[in-house]
Design an enzyme around this catalytic site. Structure first.
Site, PDB file in Angstrom:
ATOM      1  N   ASP A  98       0.863  -1.163   0.000  1.00 35.55           N
ATOM      2  CA  ASP A  98       0.000   0.000   0.000  1.00 35.55           C
ATOM      3  C   ASP A  98       0.912   1.229   0.000  1.00 35.55           C
ATOM      4  OD1 ASP A  98      -2.454   1.513   0.333  1.00 35.55           O
ATOM      5  OD2 ASP A  98      -1.828   1.818   2.413  1.00 35.55           O
ATOM      6  N   ASP A 128       0.008   5.088   0.972  1.00 36.44           N
ATOM      7  CA  ASP A 128      -0.145   6.055   2.062  1.00 36.44           C
ATOM      8  C   ASP A 128      -0.162   5.363   3.423  1.00 36.44           C
ATOM      9  OD1 ASP A 128      -0.340   8.072   0.128  1.00 36.44           O
ATOM     10  OD2 ASP A 128      -2.518   7.893   0.024  1.00 36.44           O
ATOM     11  N   CYS A 137      -6.325   2.313  -8.131  1.00 37.05           N
ATOM     12  CA  CYS A 137      -7.754   2.459  -8.364  1.00 37.05           C
ATOM     13  C   CYS A 137      -8.040   3.941  -8.191  1.00 37.05           C
ATOM     14  CB  CYS A 137      -8.574   1.649  -7.370  1.00 37.05           C
ATOM     15  SG  CYS A 137     -10.345   2.027  -7.502  1.00 37.05           S
TER      16      CYS A 137
END
Length: 177
Positions: A8, A10, A93
């Site tokens: 991931d 952030d 996304c």
């Protein structure tokens, strides 16, 4: 087949919701967390393919353009590569959070698509995240999961194969696994 580490963005690689930066909406907002460059270099040198899989609904909501997001990711790739790490690809996304798209985490679609494209053995790979949606995506795709948490909240701990406080700790665990 190759082994991958899916990350991931952030809260795992860069600061978010800190005194210095609330959201990363420009390249100037991108501040890497301590130890990230070293962790990425260690994983790269060990032969892992590194990927970032990130929900960036700010594009769909109009807070930034796709072109600006690309500039942020160009800076991120540069900041990692100057210290010896290699990000193979960044999958995003960019849909609005409640749009109902197939790619948004907690779906494992971004991970599965990257695995197919780069011949990654998901059973020998890892998803590293700081939220339950990251771990759910990893589980759905068939990876091992690592939860980075500096909070007392343990809501996602049952989804993780390992829990630690930083990407550097996660990399050390992965390399010793």
């Amino acid at each position: 087949m190759n082994r991958g580490v899916f990350l991931d963005r952030d809260g795992v690689i860069n600061e978010v919701l800190t005194k210095r930066v609330k959201y990363v909406n420009t390249p100037q907002d991108l501040y890497l967390l301590p130890g990230v460059q070293k962790a990425m270099r260690m994983l790269t040198e060990a032969g892992f393919q590194l990927f970032i899989v990130t929900n960036q609904g700010g594009v769909g909501l109009g807070y930034m353009t796709k072109q600006l997001l690309d500039k942020i990711h160009e800076k991120l790739i540069y900041d990692i590569e100057i210290e010896g790490g290699k990000i193979v690809e960044i999958a995003c996304c960019i849909h609005r959070p409640n749009e109902g798209c197939a790619c948004r985490k907690p779906s494992g679609k971004m991970i599965r698509d990257l695995a197919q494209k780069y011949n990654i053995d998901l059973s020998q790979s890892y998803m590293v995240g700081d939220r339950d949606v990251d771990l759910l995506a990893g589980r759905e795709a068939g990876t091992k999961t690592v939860w980075i948490s500096t909070r007392q909240d343990d809501s996602a701990i049952h989804l993780a194969d390992y829990t630690c406080g930083s990407l550097l700790e996660a990399a050390q665990w992965i390399l010793n696994e």
